[in-house]
Design a protein around this motif. Sequence first.
Motif, mmCIF file in Angstrom:
data_model
loop_
_atom_site.group_PDB
_atom_site.id
_atom_site.type_symbol
_atom_site.label_atom_id
_atom_site.label_comp_id
_atom_site.label_asym_id
_atom_site.label_seq_id
_atom_site.Cartn_x
_atom_site.Cartn_y
_atom_site.Cartn_z
ATOM 1 N N PRO A 155 0.825 -1.220 0.000
ATOM 2 C CA PRO A 155 0.000 0.000 0.000
ATOM 3 C C PRO A 155 0.853 1.260 0.000
ATOM 4 O O PRO A 155 1.979 1.251 0.509
ATOM 5 N N SER A 156 0.306 2.331 -0.561
ATOM 6 C CA SER A 156 1.033 3.597 -0.509
ATOM 7 C C SER A 156 0.939 4.180 0.901
ATOM 8 O O SER A 156 1.868 4.836 1.360
ATOM 9 N N VAL A 157 -0.176 3.931 1.569
ATOM 10 C CA VAL A 157 -0.350 4.398 2.951
ATOM 11 C C VAL A 157 -1.044 3.286 3.736
ATOM 12 O O VAL A 157 -1.960 2.630 3.216
ATOM 13 N N LEU A 158 -0.613 3.081 4.968
ATOM 14 C CA LEU A 158 -1.252 2.089 5.840
ATOM 15 C C LEU A 158 -2.087 2.830 6.884
ATOM 16 O O LEU A 158 -1.586 3.743 7.545
ATOM 17 N N LEU A 159 -3.356 2.430 7.027
ATOM 18 C CA LEU A 159 -4.252 3.074 7.990
ATOM 19 C C LEU A 159 -4.636 2.067 9.069
ATOM 20 O O LEU A 159 -5.185 1.005 8.761
ATOM 21 N N LEU A 160 -4.332 2.399 10.312
ATOM 22 C CA LEU A 160 -4.618 1.482 11.425
ATOM 23 C C LEU A 160 -5.614 2.137 12.372
ATOM 24 O O LEU A 160 -5.380 3.256 12.845
ATOM 25 N N ASP A 161 -6.710 1.433 12.634
ATOM 26 C CA ASP A 161 -7.738 1.971 13.524
ATOM 27 C C ASP A 161 -7.656 1.255 14.875
ATOM 28 O O ASP A 161 -8.015 0.079 14.970
ATOM 29 N N GLU A 162 -7.198 1.951 15.890
ATOM 30 C CA GLU A 162 -7.099 1.406 17.260
ATOM 31 C C GLU A 162 -6.536 -0.022 17.271
ATOM 32 O O GLU A 162 -7.217 -0.955 17.733
ATOM 33 N N PRO A 163 -5.315 -0.221 16.803
ATOM 34 C CA PRO A 163 -4.799 -1.595 16.684
ATOM 35 C C PRO A 163 -4.563 -2.286 18.020
ATOM 36 O O PRO A 163 -4.372 -3.502 18.049
ATOM 37 N N LEU A 164 -4.581 -1.525 19.129
ATOM 38 C CA LEU A 164 -4.280 -2.148 20.426
ATOM 39 C C LEU A 164 -5.522 -2.295 21.315
ATOM 40 O O LEU A 164 -5.413 -2.707 22.461
ATOM 41 N N SER A 165 -6.687 -1.976 20.762
ATOM 42 C CA SER A 165 -7.881 -1.981 21.616
ATOM 43 C C SER A 165 -8.307 -3.394 22.021
ATOM 44 O O SER A 165 -8.968 -3.564 23.033
ATOM 45 N N ASN A 166 -7.938 -4.395 21.219
ATOM 46 C CA ASN A 166 -8.330 -5.767 21.567
ATOM 47 C C ASN A 166 -7.194 -6.566 22.194
ATOM 48 O O ASN A 166 -7.251 -7.785 22.258
#
Lengths: 237, 254
Positions: free
Chosen positions: A152-163
Amino acid sequence: MNRLRVENLTKFYGDWQALDDVSLEVKASEFMVVMGPSGSGKSTLLLALLGVVKPDSGRIQVDNIQYDHIPVGERNFGYMPQDYGLFPHLNVFENIAFGLRTKGVAPQDIDNRVEQVVTKMGLGGLMHRRPHELSGGQRQRVALSRALIIRPSVLLLDEPLSNVDEMTKAEVRRSLKDIVKQFGVTTVCVLHEPSDAAALGDRIAVMYQGRILQTGRLEDLFENPQDPIVTRLLTSH
Amino acid sequence: MRDRFSLVIFGLAGFLIVFMVTSVFYLYIAAGRTWDLVGQTLLDQRVLGALFISVSSSTLVALLAVAAVIPASYVLATRDFRGKGLIETLLVEFPQTFPPAAVGLVYLLMLGPTSPVNLAYSFIAVIIAKFYVSAPFAMSLVMRRFKEIRASGLDTIARTLGADTRQVLLWVMVPMSKTDLLAGFTLTWARAMGEVAATLIFAGAIPWRTEIFPSLVYLTSISSPQLALAASVIAATLSIAALLAFKWVAGAGR
């Protein structure tokens, strides 16, 4: 290269302004954390970058190319949602290979690329397992592999540590940062915990009520806060 | 007090179970006295014709219903537009409450002898009448499942990975809805097997052409009640077998 630039993004949901003139610049291969409390607009920002939410105004550019009118599927942004979003009916191999199959990559190349990623991620031996047969950490690595294998040109992570539970959090944080650095991908990661933001981000953008209050390295934010709310958010738990 | 409440709950549950099960048991008990006739009935040419038309039309209707509800459910689950609620009601709830006899009448007026396209009293008429009455069962199940998948965001994730509409539908939504599609097929089939009023009015009851099992039961219930009873046993057995087979397959698939 893959430098991401966001300019004057605004988004209203009815009367509520989720994004208020948001501007952000993320350097190539930089790990940018967008940190803020619930309802600060950070998830809306992520979805706008992804192309799922259409901003009312503003611009999104990657390496000076306009992305505003590029559909979700053609942006080539890697995305890992909060619950990892693995396809429950597919095994680990099929989940990771999904983005290559959609692009018509030859089966032999798919095998090779999945093999490479799986080795880097330490997922060998799990290829035929379904998501419900994996631990939380393994699921995260599969989701990350699936997002990264498309280069990917950009990686988007949404709350990766919430679980992730507190016991293994430090280890998962370290491994997440190592993997992302290893792939050298420009990353925007949404978080709400200041300690996670401090551990993961090269720089941190502090978001509050739809606005980015300040962006900078953690030390700079502590030493020269431009708003008392920045200090409050950085020291809150 | 708590025990008395439990007693009431169990009593009400028992009442419902007895009410629903009695009719099925009574059918088999009533047929028990003339059990030989059930076997003989199966060799009757008219009964065989009705059985063939019933099973073939119901299977075709169930296949068409599953094929048709996939795109319709996809559009309704993934798009928001003005009047969507009304369209959903007209596709799912309304056909289940609209009297089947009225459905038959509407089709007779719309596609009958007085219309430029006369489809009345044909096998196609059987299919059309049964489809309208039965397909909403599949529609309801598949649309609900597609909406669940949509809410989970998995179709969006597939899009971020470059999937187009065909890939989202065939690689994510349909395989994730296998059990619901199978349930939709089975319930549509079972409902189509039981449908009578719309079919009788629009398609008539021509042996080996449009006469279905329920029409046969209705038309012979006065003149030869034993034949009607035997035919009812066969129809009920087929429906129960289909529903049990579905539960077994769905259970094995989980």
